[in-house]
Scaffold this motif. Structure first.
Motif: not given
Length: 479
Positions: A26-47
Motif C-alpha cells: 500500500l505504501c508503494a501504491l501511494d508513493a506512485d500515485g496509484l491510489v486516490s488522495d482520498h483513500l483512507r486505510i483502517v486497520g483492525t485486530a485484537r491488539q
C-alpha cells in the motif's frame, strides 16, 4: 458493479502478512500515485492500539520491509492509516469499527485475513454494523477451509452477505508478473498456441520448492500439510493457466470460465500416481537444520512433500501427464513450469551422426523471473566428421527485458484490483470448489491405500519414490 473504494478496511492489520506484504504494498501504491488522495486505510485486530500506536507499528514494519528507495514515502503514507481494536467474537465491537470507518461515499473494500473459525462471526458483525452494504466488496485471504465441505461452509457464510461479484478470493500467485506473463506468452504469440496440445507436448512439470521449514506456522501447517497448503491453490491455479483454452477476452468472467473447465477435467489420481514425504534433519546451504518432527516437537503423519502425476481429460490434453511436486526443506527455492515438447517426428540429420533433443520451455516464477526456450542449432565447423547439433537456450530475463518499470510484489496488484473492483486475478467460488473436490479425492486415495509420508533428508529433492514416479515414464525432473 465497478466502483473505486475510498476506504480500505484491513482485518489482521498487526499480523505477519500485514507487516511483510500489505503495508509495504500500500505504501508503494501511494508513493506512485496509484491510489486516490482520498483513500483512507483502517486497520483492525485484537491488539489494543490507537491511531498513533498503529502508525508507529506500521512505521517499524515499513522501515524493515520496504526497499531503501521507497522509505522517503513512509511518513506521507502513515497519515492515511487509522486503527480500531476488535475482537471478532464480540459482536458489540463492530459498531465501534463502523464508527471508525465512518461514512463511505464511493465504496468500501475489505481485506479479510483471519482464522477460518472467525469467518462467520466476522461476516455477521459486518452485516449488523452496516459494513456489508451494496458498495462494499470483500477480499478473502486463504485458508478457505480444509476440504470441500468446510470450504462450502465458509463460502456460504460469506455469500449470505456478499454476492459473488463483490467477493475477491485471493491467491497471491496470480498477482506475480511471470504468472500473468504465462497468459501473454500463450495468447499473444502465434508460434505457441498451435503447438500447445497433446500432439506436440510430451509432458508438463510444475515445481514449487521451498528451502524453509515451519517458520512459525506450526499450528496451521501441521493441520494442513503440503497438499492443502500449496497444491490446492497455487499449483492448481498454475496448472489451470497452462492448460486452459483461449478465453474470448481478458476479463474476469472469460478467464475464470476457462480455468474452471480445466479443474473439472482433472482425472482422479490413482495409487501409483502420488508420493508423499516428510523431511528429516539435514543441511540447507551448508547449515544444519532439524527434521519436521524435531521442529514440531512430536511425531506427525503430516506431509511436507507431495508429488502427483495428474491428467487433464479433455481433447487438448488427453494423454499428457502433468507432474506436480512441492515440498519444504528441498535443495533450492524455485517455482517453475516446464513444458516439454515432443521430439521431431523424423531427424534428417541422423544419417550424419547428429542427435536431436526435444525443445523445452521453462517459465521461472521465483526467485528468478525468466523464460527459457531451448532450440537445436548446428555447431560451427566443416562437418567432415559428421554434423554436430547442440541445444542453445533463448533466455529472457524479465528484470533485464523490462529494466525501466519498477518490480512490484504480487499484493500491490491484488490490493489495487480489490480497491478498483477488477476480479480477473481472483478466484471464483466454482474454481475453489473444483480444486477442493480434486484435492479431497487425492486424500481419499491416500486413505484407501494407506499411503503415508516417506522420509527424505532436508536439502534433497524429496523422497526417491518421487524420482521414480517420473522416471518410470522416461521423464526426469528438471533441476
Amino acid at each position: 458493479m465497478r466502483f473505486t473504494a475510498d476506504c480500505l478496511l484491513l482485518f489482521g492489520a498487526t499480523g505477519d502478512l500485514a507487516q511483510r506484504m500489505l503495508l509495504p504494498s500500500l505504501c508503494a501504491l501511494d508513493a506512485d500515485g496509484l491510489v486516490s488522495d482520498h483513500l483512507r486505510i483502517v486497520g483492525t485486530a485484537r491488539q489494543e492500539l490507537d491511531d498513533a500506536g498503529y502508525r508507529a507499528f506500521a512505521r517499524e514494519a515499513l522501515e524493515t520491509y520496504l526497499p531503501d528507495y521507497r522509505k522517503p514515502a513512509i511518513e506521507p503514507f502513515l497519515a492515511r492509516l487509522h486503527y480500531q481494536p476488535l475482537d471478532a467474537n464480540n459482536a458489540a465491537g463492530f459498531a465501534d469499527l463502523a464508527a471508525k470507518v465512518g461514512p463511505v461515499q464511493d465504496g468500501l473494500a475489505i481485506f479479510l485475513s483471519t482464522a477460518p473459525s472467525l469467518f462467520e462471526p466476522t461476516i455477521a458483525g459486518l452485516v449488523a454494523s452496516g459494513l456489508a452494504g451494496e458498495r462494499t466488496r470483500i477480499g478473502l485471504e486463504k485458508p478457505l477451509g480444509t476440504n470441500l465441505a468446510t470450504s462450502r461452509h465458509i463460502n456460504d457464510a460469506v455469500s449470505s452477505a456478499f454476492p459473488e461479484e463483490r467477493i475477491f478470493r485471493i491467491d497471491h500467485y496470480l498477482g506475480k508478473e511471470t504468472v500473468q506473463n504465462l497468459l501473454a506468452l500463450r495468447f499473444a504469440n502465434v508460434m505457441f498456441e498451435p503447438l500447445w496440445n497433446a500432439a506436440h507436448i510430451d509432458h508438463v512439470q510444475i515445481t514449487v520448492a521451498e528451502t524453509v521449514g515451519l517458520e512459525g506456522r506450526v499450528g496451521f501447517y501441521d493441520g494442513a500439510g503440503a497438499l492443502r497448503d500449496m497444491v490446492q491453490n497455487h499449483m492448481l491455479q498454475l496448472l489451470a493457466l497452462v492448460a486452459m483454452e483461449p478465453p474470448a477476452s481478458f476479463d474476469a468472467t472469460a478467464v475464470r470460465d476457462e480455468k474452471v473447465k480445466v479443474l473439472r477435467s482433472l482425472r482422479k489420481v490413482e495409487r501409483d500416481e502420488t508420493v508423499t514425504g516428510q523431511y528429516r534433519a539435514g543441511a540447507i546451504g551448508g547449515a544444519a537444520v532439524p527434521g519436521y518432527d524435531q521442529e514440531l516437537g512430536q511425531d506427525s503423519d503430516t506431509e511436507t512433500f507431495v508429488a502427483i502425476k495428474a491428467h487433464v481429460d479433455n481433447w487438448r490434453w488427453k494423454g499428457v501427464p502433468f507432474y506436480l511436486r512441492t515440498g519444504k526443506r528441498l535443495y533450492e527455492r524455485v517455482t517453475e513450469i516446464v513444458v516439454q515438447f515432443r521430439p521431431v517426428p523424423h531427424s534428417i540429420f541422423a544419417g550424419r551422426g547428429a542427435r536431436t533433443q526435444p525443445n523445452q520451455l521453462v517459465i521461472g516464477i521465483q526467485p528468478a523471473e525468466n523464460i527459457t526456450l531451448s532450440l537445436m542449432a548446428k555447431e560451427p565447423g566443416l562437418d567432415r566428421g559428421g554434423i554436430r547439433l547442440r541445444e542453445v537456450s533463448l533466455d529472457i530475463s524479465m528484470p533485464d527485458a523490462f529494466a525501466g518499470p519498477k518490480k512490484r510484489i504480487a499484493y500491490e496488484r491484488l490490493l489495487l484490483d480489490l480497491i478498483e473492483g477488477d476480479q480477473t486475478l481472483f478466484v471464483r467460488r466454482d474454481e475453489v470448489e473444483a480444486q477442493w473436490e480434486w484435492i479431497d479425492s487425492v486424500r481419499q486415495t491416500w486413505d484407501d491405500h494407506a499411503i503415508t509420508p516417506k522420509t527424505y533428508t532436508a536439502g534433497s529433492w524429496g523422497p526417491s519414490a518421487a524420482i521414480a514416479l517420473a522416471e518410470r515414464d522416461g521423464v526426469t525432473w528438471h533441476e
